[in-house]
Design a protein around this motif. Structure first.
Motif, PDB file in Angstrom:
ATOM      1  N   ALA A   1       0.496  10.952  -7.466  1.00 11.30           N
ATOM      2  CA  ALA A   1       0.603  12.392  -7.229  1.00 11.30           C
ATOM      3  C   ALA A   1      -0.407  12.834  -6.168  1.00 11.30           C
ATOM      4  O   ALA A   1      -1.432  12.178  -5.958  1.00 11.30           O
ATOM      5  N   PRO A   2      -0.135  13.957  -5.504  1.00 14.41           N
ATOM      6  CA  PRO A   2      -1.150  14.520  -4.603  1.00 14.41           C
ATOM      7  C   PRO A   2      -2.474  14.722  -5.345  1.00 14.41           C
ATOM      8  O   PRO A   2      -2.495  15.080  -6.526  1.00 14.41           O
ATOM      9  N   GLY A   3      -3.553  14.472  -4.632  1.00 18.81           N
ATOM     10  CA  GLY A   3      -4.867  14.498  -5.266  1.00 18.81           C
ATOM     11  C   GLY A   3      -5.327  13.140  -5.733  1.00 18.81           C
ATOM     12  O   GLY A   3      -6.482  12.979  -6.145  1.00 18.81           O
ATOM     13  N   GLY A   4      -4.427  12.149  -5.674  1.00 20.43           N
ATOM     14  CA  GLY A   4      -4.801  10.783  -5.995  1.00 20.43           C
ATOM     15  C   GLY A   4      -5.392  10.080  -4.785  1.00 20.43           C
ATOM     16  O   GLY A   4      -5.421  10.616  -3.669  1.00 20.43           O
ATOM     17  N   TYR A   5      -5.859   8.877  -4.999  1.00 14.08           N
ATOM     18  CA  TYR A   5      -6.566   8.135  -3.953  1.00 14.08           C
ATOM     19  C   TYR A   5      -6.094   6.685  -3.912  1.00 14.08           C
ATOM     20  O   TYR A   5      -5.667   6.124  -4.929  1.00 14.08           O
ATOM     21  N   VAL A   6      -6.214   6.090  -2.725  1.00 18.65           N
ATOM     22  CA  VAL A   6      -6.043   4.647  -2.544  1.00 18.65           C
ATOM     23  C   VAL A   6      -7.333   4.113  -1.935  1.00 18.65           C
ATOM     24  O   VAL A   6      -7.818   4.639  -0.915  1.00 18.65           O
TER      25      VAL A   6
ATOM     26  N   ARG B   1      -7.255   9.894   0.569  1.00 21.13           N
ATOM     27  CA  ARG B   1      -6.737  10.845  -0.426  1.00 21.13           C
ATOM     28  C   ARG B   1      -5.307  11.222  -0.081  1.00 21.13           C
ATOM     29  O   ARG B   1      -4.985  11.482   1.066  1.00 21.13           O
ATOM     30  N   LYS B   2      -4.456  11.244  -1.084  1.00 16.55           N
ATOM     31  CA  LYS B   2      -3.081  11.673  -0.879  1.00 16.55           C
ATOM     32  C   LYS B   2      -3.008  13.185  -0.918  1.00 16.55           C
ATOM     33  O   LYS B   2      -3.424  13.814  -1.909  1.00 16.55           O
ATOM     34  N   GLU B   3      -2.518  13.746   0.156  1.00 15.03           N
ATOM     35  CA  GLU B   3      -2.385  15.199   0.237  1.00 15.03           C
ATOM     36  C   GLU B   3      -1.009  15.621  -0.268  1.00 15.03           C
ATOM     37  O   GLU B   3      -0.105  14.806  -0.432  1.00 15.03           O
ATOM     38  N   ALA B   4      -0.860  16.920  -0.471  1.00 15.46           N
ATOM     39  CA  ALA B   4       0.428  17.452  -0.960  1.00 15.46           C
ATOM     40  C   ALA B   4       1.532  17.227   0.069  1.00 15.46           C
ATOM     41  O   ALA B   4       1.282  17.201   1.260  1.00 15.46           O
TER      42      ALA B   4
ATOM     43  N   VAL C   1       0.837  -1.202   0.000  1.00 16.21           N
ATOM     44  CA  VAL C   1       0.000   0.000   0.000  1.00 16.21           C
ATOM     45  C   VAL C   1       0.876   1.259   0.000  1.00 16.21           C
ATOM     46  O   VAL C   1       0.623   2.205  -0.758  1.00 16.21           O
ATOM     47  N   ALA C   2       1.912   1.263   0.829  1.00 19.25           N
ATOM     48  CA  ALA C   2       2.779   2.433   0.921  1.00 19.25           C
ATOM     49  C   ALA C   2       3.481   2.727  -0.398  1.00 19.25           C
ATOM     50  O   ALA C   2       3.652   3.895  -0.783  1.00 19.25           O
ATOM     51  N   ARG C   3       3.881   1.693  -1.115  1.00 19.87           N
ATOM     52  CA  ARG C   3       4.582   1.921  -2.389  1.00 19.87           C
ATOM     53  C   ARG C   3       3.651   2.562  -3.411  1.00 19.87           C
ATOM     54  O   ARG C   3       4.063   3.493  -4.124  1.00 19.87           O
ATOM     55  N   PHE C   4       2.415   2.088  -3.486  1.00 17.29           N
ATOM     56  CA  PHE C   4       1.474   2.716  -4.414  1.00 17.29           C
ATOM     57  C   PHE C   4       1.138   4.139  -3.964  1.00 17.29           C
ATOM     58  O   PHE C   4       1.035   5.057  -4.788  1.00 17.29           O
ATOM     59  N   ARG C   5       0.963   4.330  -2.669  1.00 21.81           N
ATOM     60  CA  ARG C   5       0.702   5.679  -2.153  1.00 21.81           C
ATOM     61  C   ARG C   5       1.829   6.632  -2.521  1.00 21.81           C
ATOM     62  O   ARG C   5       1.595   7.766  -2.974  1.00 21.81           O
ATOM     63  N   ASP C   6       3.062   6.186  -2.354  1.00 24.12           N
ATOM     64  CA  ASP C   6       4.202   7.058  -2.643  1.00 24.12           C
ATOM     65  C   ASP C   6       4.328   7.356  -4.133  1.00 24.12           C
ATOM     66  O   ASP C   6       4.860   8.403  -4.521  1.00 24.12           O
TER      67      ASP C   6
END
Length: 275
Positions: free
Chosen positions: A183-188, A272-275, A175-180
């Motif tokens: 881009a910001p604004g993306g989602y998991v 949601r991935k933040e900046a 999960v962390a690898r996909f999160r990293d």
């Protein structure tokens, strides 16, 4: 740099049950073999609600993708996509936003062959054979790079797949690898079955799947994760309301019946991935 296990290709063996083909049996499909049907029947003796759970999981997928499309997401990576069925990710996404792009990923060559025949249009959808245990292979795949711009928001869907990664630490790293990578604004998005409402039945099911060979890997898990375990997999990413909930409770459609967690013991959520 994060390292992940090296894996041999899965290969095809109809005598070993396969999670995608067992699911296909539960939903009334025909792309399954005797070993899959036998494992499925053993599972149904323990939990006859499994076909209903599969249907609810598809409804949850639909609500997740429609929500993401409403947030402006136009790129999706569906990890562990399984055999094609009605209401695939690209159909839902493109109905909401024409031109949305989807890359489907699975490690089963039979699934990939079916998916390529039915889903891969060469322009807006692609299907790649890869294992979620090696996320760098997925993220660097030429077909994914052709369709997905990782500098723009992407939704990574890990729906009802991490249950087949017994190792908690490895699941968290995936999960962390996909999160990293996004881009910001993306989602998991994560969804999985959990043990909280029915621990005895889920422990018995874990043994059925592992003893039949439907779950591969070096570790063995004799119980499903809990709801709290699924929340931890998000690694502190801010969750979209209502957070991680039982799937029939996650942003239900108007008039939708809310099912008892003892009947559909699966949870899910989006971060949601933040900046």
């Amino acid at each position: 740099m994060t390292t992940f296990p090296r894996l041999e290709p899965l290969g095809f063996d109809p005598t070993i049950p396969n999670k995608a083909r067992i699911y296909d049996y539960f939903v009334g499909g025909k792309d399954n073999f005797a070993a899959d049907r036998e494992a499925a029947r053993r599972a149904l003796e323990i939990a006859p609600e499994l076909p209903m759970m599969c249907r609810e999981a598809r409804r949850f997928l639909g609500r997740v993708v429609r929500y993401l499309a409403a947030q402006g997401v136009r790129q999706y990576i569906d990890i562990g996509c399984g055999l094609p069925t009605q209401g695939n990710v690209h159909e839902i996404a493109q109905a909401a936003a024409p031109g949305s792009r989807v890359v489907y990923v699975d490690n089963d060559p039979v699934v990939v062959a079916h998916a390529r025949a039915l889903l891969d249009d060469g322009e807006h959808t692609a299907v790649i054979e890869a294992d979620m245990r090696t996320p760098d292979q997925i993220l660097g795949h030429p077909r994914l790079r052709d369709l997905i711009d990782l500098d723009q928001p992407v939704a990574v869907l890990l729906l009802f797949t991490l249950v087949f990664i017994p190792e908690d630490e490895l699941a968290s790293r995936i999960v962390a690898r996909f999160r990293d990578a996004i881009a910001p604004g993306g989602y998991v998005a994560i969804g999985d079955s959990v043990s909280d409402p029915r621990p005895k039945a889920t422990a018995e099911l874990a043994d059925v799947y592992q003893s039949s060979g439907a779950v591969s890997g070096h570790a063995h898990r004799h119980q499903l994760r809990t709801k709290a375990d699924i929340e931890r997999l998000f690694g502190g990413m801010p969750l979209v309301a209502p957070g991680v909930t039982y799937i029939s409770q996650w942003r239900p459609d108007a008039g939708q019946h809310i099912l008892d967690p003892r009947a559909v013991w699966s949870v899910g959520g989006i971060a949601r991935k933040e900046a």
